[in-house]
Design a protein around this motif. Structure first.
Motif, mmCIF file in Angstrom:
data_model
loop_
_atom_site.group_PDB
_atom_site.id
_atom_site.type_symbol
_atom_site.label_atom_id
_atom_site.label_comp_id
_atom_site.label_asym_id
_atom_site.label_seq_id
_atom_site.Cartn_x
_atom_site.Cartn_y
_atom_site.Cartn_z
ATOM 1 N N ILE A 94 4.205 3.065 10.915
ATOM 2 C CA ILE A 94 3.967 4.349 11.574
ATOM 3 C C ILE A 94 5.129 5.269 11.206
ATOM 4 O O ILE A 94 6.299 4.885 11.332
ATOM 5 N N PRO A 95 4.828 6.489 10.729
ATOM 6 C CA PRO A 95 5.898 7.412 10.317
ATOM 7 C C PRO A 95 6.837 7.774 11.473
ATOM 8 O O PRO A 95 6.414 7.851 12.635
ATOM 9 N N ASP A 96 8.096 8.003 11.140
ATOM 10 C CA ASP A 96 9.094 8.354 12.153
ATOM 11 C C ASP A 96 8.720 9.614 12.915
ATOM 12 O O ASP A 96 8.962 9.707 14.120
ATOM 13 N N ASP A 97 8.127 10.611 12.210
ATOM 14 C CA ASP A 97 7.773 11.843 12.918
ATOM 15 C C ASP A 97 6.669 11.595 13.943
ATOM 16 O O ASP A 97 6.645 12.223 14.998
ATOM 17 N N TRP A 98 5.760 10.645 13.702
ATOM 18 C CA TRP A 98 4.768 10.273 14.700
ATOM 19 C C TRP A 98 5.455 9.670 15.918
ATOM 20 O O TRP A 98 5.136 9.993 17.049
ATOM 21 N N ARG A 99 6.400 8.761 15.658
ATOM 22 C CA ARG A 99 7.123 8.104 16.757
ATOM 23 C C ARG A 99 7.825 9.146 17.636
ATOM 24 O O ARG A 99 7.779 9.061 18.863
ATOM 25 N N THR A 100 8.456 10.118 16.987
ATOM 26 C CA THR A 100 9.158 11.169 17.723
ATOM 27 C C THR A 100 8.187 11.941 18.606
ATOM 28 O O THR A 100 8.452 12.180 19.793
ATOM 29 N N ARG A 101 7.046 12.324 18.052
ATOM 30 C CA ARG A 101 6.056 13.102 18.819
ATOM 31 C C ARG A 101 5.426 12.272 19.946
ATOM 32 O O ARG A 101 5.212 12.783 21.035
ATOM 33 N N ILE A 102 5.140 11.008 19.656
ATOM 34 C CA ILE A 102 4.561 10.138 20.677
ATOM 35 C C ILE A 102 5.540 9.940 21.831
ATOM 36 O O ILE A 102 5.178 10.025 23.005
ATOM 37 N N ASN A 103 6.810 9.699 21.492
ATOM 38 C CA ASN A 103 7.827 9.538 22.522
ATOM 39 C C ASN A 103 8.022 10.826 23.320
ATOM 40 O O ASN A 103 8.217 10.781 24.536
ATOM 41 N N ALA A 104 7.945 11.974 22.645
ATOM 42 C CA ALA A 104 8.094 13.265 23.331
ATOM 43 C C ALA A 104 6.935 13.505 24.291
ATOM 44 O O ALA A 104 7.122 14.081 25.370
ATOM 45 N N ALA A 105 5.734 13.052 23.938
ATOM 46 C CA ALA A 105 4.575 13.228 24.807
ATOM 47 C C ALA A 105 4.741 12.430 26.087
ATOM 48 O O ALA A 105 4.214 12.814 27.135
ATOM 49 N N GLY A 106 5.504 11.343 26.028
ATOM 50 C CA GLY A 106 5.728 10.507 27.207
ATOM 51 C C GLY A 106 6.860 10.970 28.095
ATOM 52 O O GLY A 106 7.063 10.441 29.169
ATOM 53 N N ASP A 107 7.591 11.982 27.645
ATOM 54 C CA ASP A 107 8.731 12.470 28.448
ATOM 55 C C ASP A 107 8.308 13.517 29.446
ATOM 56 O O ASP A 107 7.332 14.150 29.373
#
Length: 136
Positions: A123-136
């Motif tokens: 999974i691309p790092d930018d996806w991880r960043t966006r997914i984690n941001a959605a959970g904040d």
């Protein structure tokens, strides 16, 4: 009193169509999987910034636990959150709601794959960043 959980990251509104209704006047149980798919597509588009049509993902697992029937005239939403992001897998938890009340809970696992080889890919790092941001 609502049994719904407010800790989800994203909520998608779902249109109940006439074809979704079974002979009992409820949404057919198989249609719940379609509602999950619609919510997942909206989440990927809105929160992750990609269309599932444009990337290679496969549904590796799906579990649905039904709580109550969804009536034909209900306002339906699907709440979801991504959990425990793996190297190439993305588990997602869902709550399907009818008129604000829990109708089902579900869990899926999406796996990112290379369309040419069919092999899983990270999974691309930018996806991880966006997914984690959605959970904040």
């Amino acid at each position: 009193m609502s049994d719904s959980d407010d800790s989800y990251d994203y909520v998608a509104e779902i249109d109940v169509r006439l074809r979704d209704i079974d002979f009992m006047g409820h949404v057919n149980n198989a249609t719940y999987a379609t509602y999950l798919e619609e919510a997942r597509q909206a989440y990927f588009s809105d929160a992750v910034g990609v269309s599932l049509v444009d990337v290679g993902t496969v549904l590796a697992n799906m579990e649905i636990d039904y709580s109550s029937p969804i009536e034909a005239d209900a306002d339906v939403t699907v709440a979801l959150r991504a959990t425990e992001i793996g190297t190439s897998s993305l588990p997602i938890e869902y709550e399907i709601r009818a008129d604000g009340e829990q109708a089902a809970t579900a869990r899926t696992v999406q796996v990112l794959v290379d369309r040419e080889t069919g092999n899983s890919e990270p999974i691309p790092d930018d996806w991880r960043t966006r997914i984690n941001a959605a959970g904040d």
